[in-house]
Design an enzyme around this catalytic site. Structure first.
Site, mmCIF file in Angstrom:
data_model
loop_
_atom_site.group_PDB
_atom_site.id
_atom_site.type_symbol
_atom_site.label_atom_id
_atom_site.label_comp_id
_atom_site.label_asym_id
_atom_site.label_seq_id
_atom_site.Cartn_x
_atom_site.Cartn_y
_atom_site.Cartn_z
ATOM 1 N N HIS A 152 -4.593 19.569 6.376
ATOM 2 C CA HIS A 152 -5.350 18.347 6.080
ATOM 3 C C HIS A 152 -4.420 17.145 6.187
ATOM 4 O O HIS A 152 -3.237 17.232 5.863
ATOM 5 C CB HIS A 152 -5.955 18.401 4.669
ATOM 6 C CG HIS A 152 -6.708 19.660 4.377
ATOM 7 N ND1 HIS A 152 -7.963 19.907 4.888
ATOM 8 C CD2 HIS A 152 -6.377 20.755 3.638
ATOM 9 C CE1 HIS A 152 -8.378 21.090 4.471
ATOM 10 N NE2 HIS A 152 -7.435 21.629 3.715
ATOM 11 N N ASN A 212 -10.578 -0.326 1.840
ATOM 12 C CA ASN A 212 -9.137 -0.146 1.676
ATOM 13 C C ASN A 212 -8.783 -0.435 0.216
ATOM 14 O O ASN A 212 -8.719 -1.589 -0.199
ATOM 15 C CB ASN A 212 -8.381 -1.088 2.615
ATOM 16 C CG ASN A 212 -6.873 -0.915 2.536
ATOM 17 O OD1 ASN A 212 -6.359 -0.244 1.638
ATOM 18 N ND2 ASN A 212 -6.161 -1.525 3.460
ATOM 19 N N CYS A 221 0.806 -1.218 0.000
ATOM 20 C CA CYS A 221 0.000 0.000 0.000
ATOM 21 C C CYS A 221 0.840 1.269 0.000
ATOM 22 O O CYS A 221 0.318 2.350 -0.260
ATOM 23 C CB CYS A 221 -0.931 0.005 1.206
ATOM 24 S SG CYS A 221 -2.026 -1.436 1.300
ATOM 25 N N HIS A 247 11.940 2.657 5.651
ATOM 26 C CA HIS A 247 11.910 1.222 5.361
ATOM 27 C C HIS A 247 12.450 0.470 6.573
ATOM 28 O O HIS A 247 13.548 0.734 7.029
ATOM 29 C CB HIS A 247 12.762 0.920 4.124
ATOM 30 C CG HIS A 247 12.311 -0.286 3.360
ATOM 31 N ND1 HIS A 247 12.095 -1.492 3.960
ATOM 32 C CD2 HIS A 247 12.033 -0.463 2.047
ATOM 33 C CE1 HIS A 247 11.705 -2.371 3.037
ATOM 34 N NE2 HIS A 247 11.650 -1.768 1.875
#
Length: 511
Positions: free
Chosen positions: A416, A453, A258, A337
């Site tokens: 936002h 999702n 994702c 990562h």
């Protein structure tokens, strides 16, 4: 004792099944059960200074030219105040040449840093695909079709029913028909390609219509999809369908989960610096029909309950003349990562069960390791986006290591926030740890409810929600956060170049 205390901090308790049973050994008595589950680490209670230093490293590397300008101006002002007589009286020849040499050096660095073409990256526009209404699948319909398919036993059906109930997903999300085929039906490349073609082509077609961009002007094409990787590639499918030029720079990112959408944006930015004056088309998607699991392993059933159809297409440019028609400018992008840690690496992985059925396995450690990745990412991002007062506290922490780290208020940096709509539990934990008001969570929660999702494209449905509700004003900063297998956590910050009016097309418009 320290380790025990640490583990307790990562566990959250919830009272469930509270009431008075009508039968059994405890009939007529008040009873309840307690559910214990892992939560996000308290990443606002501690901070790793290594990532703070990394953030300041980014800031210094990209902001050194701000230092040279005032130095040069001060030197020039001082020399400008001297007359020719003062110069001869106060400076001997060696000092004069030293002063001129220093000025020349500072002036050279300033020109080198400022006159180099440092092109901004603009998001001209983006589009999110909305599947046809015939593919809408309510939670009740989901369970009914799952039962009729014959792929799941009673325990698997019950687990998916509980997961859906607490997922935060509504009754209008989209699923491909192929996943519920009854009998011994296994997912095929044909199913995956058909779904990919529907969502990718639909998103790109809408984007081209909105921007009026010509196909021949697209120099860079990047497609990311986590599970489905075909030959020819998904990017080749787009080249073939839309007849892009033969010299298009085409890239296909796979297996990155994702978080791959932000990685694709980062790659597009780098490629635009190599091919200045070009357009880059980025497409983020996931093929649900190819990631679907038809077995009974509990740890492999969660993705079935959350992942839904969707895709987003983004058009980026670094042409200065495109600034006037672009919606946003890319300001910061930070990637973290954590694959060096085995628990993080194994938290989400594709595997086969005992019957050879393939699916995504989700570890019970996912929430915890994902929290650590998010903590490191926002700690690095902080010095790049926080106002001076907050950065001063950061800097003080670096100087006085014995002091308790100051935890910045990230709400001062953004108007936002678009957090990957992974699940209700994930959004709840992030909101609690970052102390975000409900207004910052609205776009993420509404996207999870309406579209589920949609993997890497989720953060774009959230931005589309903000636009559809006229929330984005000139100068607003939008923070998109995504995390995925590996484990990775990536952030990208955009600045609105204008008041974004009501779009002509949006996945949030019913008609």
């Amino acid at each position: 004792m320290a380790m025990e205390s640490h583990n307790q901090e990562l566990l959250s308790t919830e009272i469930v099944n509270r009431g008075i049973p009508d039968s059994g050994p405890y009939a007529g008595s008040l009873s309840f059960s307690v559910r214990v589950r892992r939560g996000l680490p308290d990443f606002l209670g501690s901070v790793n200074l290594k990532y703070v230093k990394l953030g300041y490293g980014y800031l210094i590397n990209h902001g050194f030219y701000f230092i040279t300008a005032p130095v040069f101006l001060i030197l020039a002002a001082q020399i400008g105040m001297l007359t020719s007589d003062d110069f001869y009286l106060k400076c001997d020849l060696i000092n004069a040449f030293s002063m001129i040499g220093l000025m020349s050096f500072v002036f050279y660095i300033h020109l080198d840093l400022n006159l180099k073409p440092r092109r901004s990256t603009y998001l001209v526009d983006f589009a999110c695909f909305r599947p046809p209404d015939e593919l809408k699948t309510s939670k009740e319909k989901f369970i009914g079709l799952a039962r009729k398919s014959g792929h799941f036993d009673d325990a698997a059906i019950e687990f998916q029913q509980r997961a859906l109930k607490n997922s935060g997903i509504g009754d209008e999300t989209y699923l491909p028909k192929a996943i519920f085929h009854p009998g011994d039906h296994r997912k095929t490349l044909k199913d995956g390609r058909e779904e990919a073609a529907m969502v990718m082509f639909g998103a790109v077609k809408e984007l081209l219509a909105a921007t009026k961009i010509k196909i021949k002007d697209i120099r860079i094409l990047i497609v990311n999809c986590g599970i489905l990787n075909t030959t020819p590639s998904l990017s080749a499918m787009l080249v073939n369908h839309f007849k892009l030029k033969h010299d298009v720079q085409s890239f296909n990112l796979g297996g990155m989960g994702c978080a791959a959408g932000v990685i694709a944006i980062d790659l597009a930015r780098d490629l635009l610096s190599v091919y200045p004056g070009s357009y880059a088309l980025v497409v983020s998607m996931e093929a649900v029909s190819y990631s679907w699991y038809c077995g009974n392993n509990i740890d492999m059933l969660l993705p079935n309950c959350f992942f839904r159809m969707g895709a987003a297409a983004m058009l980026l440019s670094n042409r200065f003349l495109d600034r006037w028609r672009s919606k946003y400018e890319l300001k910061q992008l930070v990637r973290t990562h954590k694959a060096m840690d085995n628990r993080s690496f194994k938290s989400i992985h594709l595997k086969e069960d005992g019957e050879g059925k393939q699916g995504l396995s989700v570890s019970k450690d996912l929430i915890e390791v994902g929290g650590h990745a998010l903590k490191d990412n926002i700690t690095t991002l902080g010095p790049l986006v926080l106002p001076f007062s907050e950065q001063l506290h950061f800097f003080t922490t670096l100087l006085f290591r014995n002091s308790k780290p100051y935890i910045p208020n990230y709400k001062l940096a953004f108007e936002h926030v678009c957090i990957l709509a992974a699940s209700k539990q994930v959004l709840d934990e992030i909101q609690k740890n970052l102390e975000l008001a409900e207004e910052y969570m609205e776009a993420s929660r509404r996207t999870l409810e309406r579209f589920g999702n949609t993997s890497s494209s989720s953060i774009w449905y959230e931005l589309a929600y903000l636009e559809a509700n006229l929330r984005v004003k000139r100068g607003d900063r939008i923070w998109q956060i995504a995390f995925g297998s590996g484990l990775k956590c990536n952030s990208v910050v955009w600045k609105a170049l204008r008041n974004v009016g009501m779009p002509k097309h949006s996945p949030w418009f019913e008609n």
